[in-house]
Design an enzyme around this catalytic site. Structure first.
Site, short mmCIF file in Angstrom:
data_model
loop_
_atom_site.label_atom_id
_atom_site.label_comp_id
_atom_site.label_asym_id
_atom_site.label_seq_id
_atom_site.Cartn_x
_atom_site.Cartn_y
_atom_site.Cartn_z
N GLU A 89 0.89 -1.18 0.00
CA GLU A 89 0.00 0.00 0.00
C GLU A 89 0.92 1.21 0.00
O GLU A 89 1.41 1.63 1.05
CB GLU A 89 -0.86 0.02 1.27
N CYS A 147 -2.70 8.94 2.49
CA CYS A 147 -2.34 8.38 1.18
C CYS A 147 -3.41 8.78 0.17
O CYS A 147 -3.14 8.90 -1.02
CB CYS A 147 -2.21 6.87 1.27
P1 NAD Z 1 8.13 5.31 4.74
O1 NAD Z 1 8.19 4.54 3.47
O2 NAD Z 1 9.21 6.27 5.03
O3 NAD Z 1 8.10 4.29 6.01
C1 NAD Z 1 7.13 3.29 6.13
C2 NAD Z 1 7.63 2.20 7.05
O4 NAD Z 1 8.74 1.54 6.44
C3 NAD Z 1 8.15 2.70 8.40
O5 NAD Z 1 7.73 1.81 9.40
C4 NAD Z 1 9.65 2.66 8.21
O6 NAD Z 1 10.38 2.54 9.42
C5 NAD Z 1 9.82 1.43 7.37
N1 NAD Z 1 11.07 1.35 6.61
C6 NAD Z 1 11.90 2.36 6.23
N2 NAD Z 1 12.93 1.88 5.51
C7 NAD Z 1 12.75 0.55 5.41
C8 NAD Z 1 13.45 -0.50 4.76
N3 NAD Z 1 14.57 -0.27 4.06
N4 NAD Z 1 12.96 -1.76 4.85
C9 NAD Z 1 11.82 -2.02 5.52
N5 NAD Z 1 11.11 -1.06 6.16
C10 NAD Z 1 11.57 0.20 6.10
O7 NAD Z 1 6.69 6.02 4.76
P2 NAD Z 1 6.10 7.09 5.78
O8 NAD Z 1 6.77 8.39 5.55
O9 NAD Z 1 6.06 6.52 7.15
O10 NAD Z 1 4.58 7.16 5.29
C11 NAD Z 1 4.09 7.99 4.29
C12 NAD Z 1 3.92 7.24 3.00
O11 NAD Z 1 3.07 6.11 3.19
C13 NAD Z 1 3.23 8.08 1.93
O12 NAD Z 1 3.86 7.85 0.70
C14 NAD Z 1 1.80 7.53 1.91
O13 NAD Z 1 1.11 7.74 0.69
C15 NAD Z 1 2.05 6.09 2.18
N6 NAD Z 1 0.85 5.42 2.69
C16 NAD Z 1 0.11 4.65 1.85
C17 NAD Z 1 -1.07 4.06 2.27
C18 NAD Z 1 -1.89 3.22 1.34
O14 NAD Z 1 -2.81 2.58 1.81
N7 NAD Z 1 -1.61 3.20 0.05
C19 NAD Z 1 -1.51 4.25 3.59
C20 NAD Z 1 -0.74 5.05 4.44
C21 NAD Z 1 0.44 5.62 3.98
#
Ligand code: NAD
Length: 508
Positions: free
Chosen positions: A266, A300
Site C-alpha cells: 500500500e 495516502c
Molecule cells: P516510509 O516509506 O518512510 O516508512 C514506512 C515504514 O517503512 C516505516 O515503518 C519505516 O520505518 C519502514 N522502513 C523504512 N525503511 C525501510 C526498509 N529499508 N525496509 C523495511 N522497512 C523500512 O513512509 P512514511 O513516511 O512513514 O509514510 C508515508 C507514505 O506512506 C506516503 O507515501 C503515503 O502515501 C504512504 N501510505 C500509503 C497508504 C496506502 O494505503 N496506500 C496508507 C498510508 C500511507
C-alpha cells in the site's frame, strides 16, 4: 509523563509511562536497542522515551512467534474470531484515550484520531463475521470417483510494516484479517509513533493473556529500517504487508521477492478530484476541502490535484479559496481545529523545499505556500495553479498542497487523472449517468479507488482498499482480500480403486 508538558496524564490509562519498553517478544515486554524520544508535533517537545528493538530482540521474538503459530493455526477459525471480537471490545473501552494518543503523537485532529481507532473496531467486527466464512469451493472432477476441493490454510506469520500517518488503523486492517485467517502477526510500526505501537500491542496482549493463549501470537517491535529490513529478509515470514512510500515499498518488494516471499503493498498516492460542468459545486467544494486539508494532507488518499472544467473554474475557485481562509490551524487536540501540524520538523522542511520546486516549475500560489510562524511543524494550506505537465505534479508532496488545473472535455480530464505514476484514489463530481459509467469503466480512472460525488479519502472498510501502478497493487482490507492472507490448497481425492489420469492420458 516525564516531560514539562501538561495534558499527557491520560497516557497512564493505556499503560504508558515516561520510559517504555517498546517490544513485545514471546509474551514479555523487552528492549535492548536504542532509547529514543517521541515528540509532540505541536511543539516538538518530548512526550516520553521508548526503548527500541535490538536485532537480538527481533530474533527472540520471531522464534517465539513461529512456535506460537503452531498453536494458533489449530484454533478453529470462529474461535479465532472470538479473540478478535474481544480485541474490538477492548478498543471500544479505550477509544477516547487511544484516539487522543493518535492525535497527540501523530498530529491529526482529535476527530480523526478517534476515527482511526474506530476503523480498527469496525475491522474487528468485519473480521469476526469473516471467521465463519473462510469458505473453499468444491469443484466437479473430470475423473470418476474423484473429488476436487479448495482448502484455505493459514500462511503462518504475517509481517506488517506500517507508516506514520495511520499509525494504528493500518495495523488493524492487516492484523484483524491475518488473525482470523490463523496467522501470527509481527508488527513494526513507524519509528516516530512508538507510543501508539506500544498502546495497541498492550491491548491485544491483554486479550491473549486473558484467554490463556501465547502472547507471541502478536509480536511487536519499535524500531526503524533495520527491523523493517529484518522482516523483509526473514524466510519465516511468508507474507510481508508493507504500507509506506513507493520508494521504500519497492525495496521491500525486491527483498521479499528475492526469497520467494509474497508482499502486499500500500504505497504512495497522487489523487485527483474532477469537477465536471454539471457538478453540484457546493458538494464538490466541501469534498475538496476535506480531501486536501484533512490530516494536513498526510493521507495516502489526500486530494493533491483538482481538475476543474473550464466552465466552472471561476465558480469553484473563489468558493474554495474562501473556505481555505476559514480553516482553523492549531493544536489538534483543541476543539475547532481543522488543520494540525505536519508530523515532524523534517516533514515541514520537505514542504518548504517542495514549495520552492513548485515555484521554479511555474506554479502560481493562490493561497498559502508558507510555514506558519509559531513553534511546531505548522504549514499553511496551499493552493497552486499549475500545468498538469509540470514535473512536481507527478510526485506525492506529503502535505496540504493542492494543484489546480483546468480541462475542456471528460476524456482530457481522465487522461490527466491517469497521467501520474501512482494509482490510488480518484473522484468525479457529476450527475450524468453516462459520465459516471464511463468513469468507472475500462476507459475511465485507472485507480484502485474510483469515487463519484464523494472525496478521494475516507474509505469504508467493507471495500477492498488499495491502488494500482506505483501504489503497489495490494489490497490489505475489505471484500475478499482475506484470500491473500491464506494459502490455497487444491485437493483432489480419489475415493475409488482405479487410477484414471487427467486429460485422458494412458500411461502404460
Ligand atoms: P516510509 O516509506 O518512510 O516508512 C514506512 C515504514 O517503512 C516505516 O515503518 C519505516 O520505518 C519502514 N522502513 C523504512 N525503511 C525501510 C526498509 N529499508 N525496509 C523495511 N522497512 C523500512 O513512509 P512514511 O513516511 O512513514 O509514510 C508515508 C507514505 O506512506 C506516503 O507515501 C503515503 O502515501 C504512504 N501510505 C500509503 C497508504 C496506502 O494505503 N496506500 C496508507 C498510508 C500511507
Amino acid at each position: 509523563m516525564g516531560s514539562a508538558n501538561k495534558g499527557y496524564e491520560f497516557l497512564s490509562e493505556i499503560g504508558l509511562s515516561s520510559k517504555n519498553l517498546g517490544n513485545y517478544v514471546g509474551g514479555k515486554w523487552k528492549g535492548n536497542g536504542p532509547v529514543v524520544s517521541t515528540q509532540n508535533p505541536v511543539n516538538n517537545q518530548q512526550i516520553a522515551e521508548v526503548v527500541e528493538a535490538s536485532i537480538e530482540d527481533y530474533e527472540e521474538g520471531l522464534k517465539a512467534c513461529a512456535e506460537a503459530g503452531k498453536t494458533w493455526m489449530q484454533v478453529p477459525a470462529p474461535k479465532r474470531g472470538e479473540i478478535v471480537r474481544q480485541i474490538g471490545d477492548a478498543l471500544r473501552a479505550k477509544l477516547d484515550p487511544l484516539g487522543r494518543l493518535v492525535s497527540l503523537e501523530m498530529g491529526k485532529i482529535l476527530a480523526e484520531g478517534i476515527g482511526e481507532v474506530q476503523e480498527i473496531i469496525d475491522m474487528c467486527d468485519f473480521a469476526v463475521g469473516l471467521s465463519r466464512q473462510l469458505n473453499g469451493s468444491v469443484i466437479p472432477s473430470e475423473r470418476p470417483n474423484h473429488m476436487m476441493l479448495e482448502m484455505w490454510n493459514p500462511l503462518g506469520i504475517v509481517g506488517v510494516i506500517t507508516a506514520f500517518n495511520f499509525p494504528c488503523a493500518v495495523l488493524g486492517w492487516n492484523a484483524c484479517i491475518a488473525l482470523v485467517c490463523g496467522n501470527c502477526v509481527v508488527w513494526k510500526g513507524a519509528p516516530t509513533t512508538p507510543l501508539i505501537t506500544i498502546a495497541m500491542t498492550k491491548l491485544v496482549a491483554e486479550v491473549l493473556e486473558k484467554n490463556n493463549l501465547p502472547g507471541a501470537i502478536f509480536t511487536a517491535f519499535c524500531g526503524g529500517s533495520e527491523i523493517g529490513q529484518a522482516i523483509a529478509k526473514d524466510t519465516r515470514i511468508p507474507l510481508v504487508s508493507f504500507t509506506g512510500s513507493s520508494k521504500v515499498g519497492l525495496e521491500v518488494q525486491q527483498t521479499v521477492n528475492a526469497r520467494s516471499g509474497k508482499t502486499l503493498l500500500e504505497l504512495s498516492g497522487n489523487n485527483a478530484i474532477i469537477v465536471m460542468d454539471d457538478a453540484d459545486i457546493q458538494l464538490a467544494v466541501r469534498s475538496v476541502l476535506f480531501a486536501a486539508v484533512g490530516t494536513a494532507g498526510q493521507r495516502c488518499t489526500t486530494c493533491r490535484r483538482l481538475l476543474l472544467h473550464e466552465s466552472v473554474y471561476e465558480k469553484v475557485l473563489p468558493q474554495l479559496l474562501d473556505s481555505y481562509k476559514q480553516v482553523k490551524i492549531g493544536d489538534p487536540l483543541e476543539k475547532g481545529t481543522l488543520l494540525g501540524p505536519l508530523h515532524t520538523p523534517e516533514s515541514k522542511k520537505n514542504f518548504e523545499k517542495g514549495i520552492e520546486i513548485i515555484k521554479s516549475q511555474g506554479g502560481k500560489m493562490l493561497t498559502g505556500g508558507k510555514s506558519v510562524e509559531r513553534e511546531g511543524n505548522f504549514v499553511e494550506p496551499t493552493i497552486v495553479e499549475i500545468s498538469p505537465d509540470a514535473g512536481c505534479v507527478k510526485e506525492e508532496l506529503f502535505g496540504p498542497v493542492l494543484y489546480v488545473m483546468r480541462f475542456k472535455t471528460f476524456e482530457e480530464a481522465v487522461a490527466i487523472n491517469n497521467s501520474v505514476p501512482q494509482g490510488l484514489s480518484s473522484s468525479i463530481f457529476t450527475r450524468r449517468p453516462e459520465t459516471i459509467f464511463k468513469w468507472i469503466g475500462p476507459l475511465g480512472s485507472d485507480c484502485g479507488i474510483v469515487n463519484v460525488n464523494i472525496p478521494t479519502n475516507g474509505a469504508e472498510i467493507g471495500g477492498a482498499f488499495g491502488g494500482e501502478k506505483a501504489t503497489g497493487g495490494g489490497r490489505e482490507a475489505g471484500s475478499d482480500s482475506w484470500k491473500q492472507y491464506m494459502r490455497r490448497s487444491t485437493c483432489t481425492v480419489n475415493y475409488g480403486n482405479e487410477l484414471p489420469l487427467a486429460q485422458g492420458i494412458n500411461f502404460g
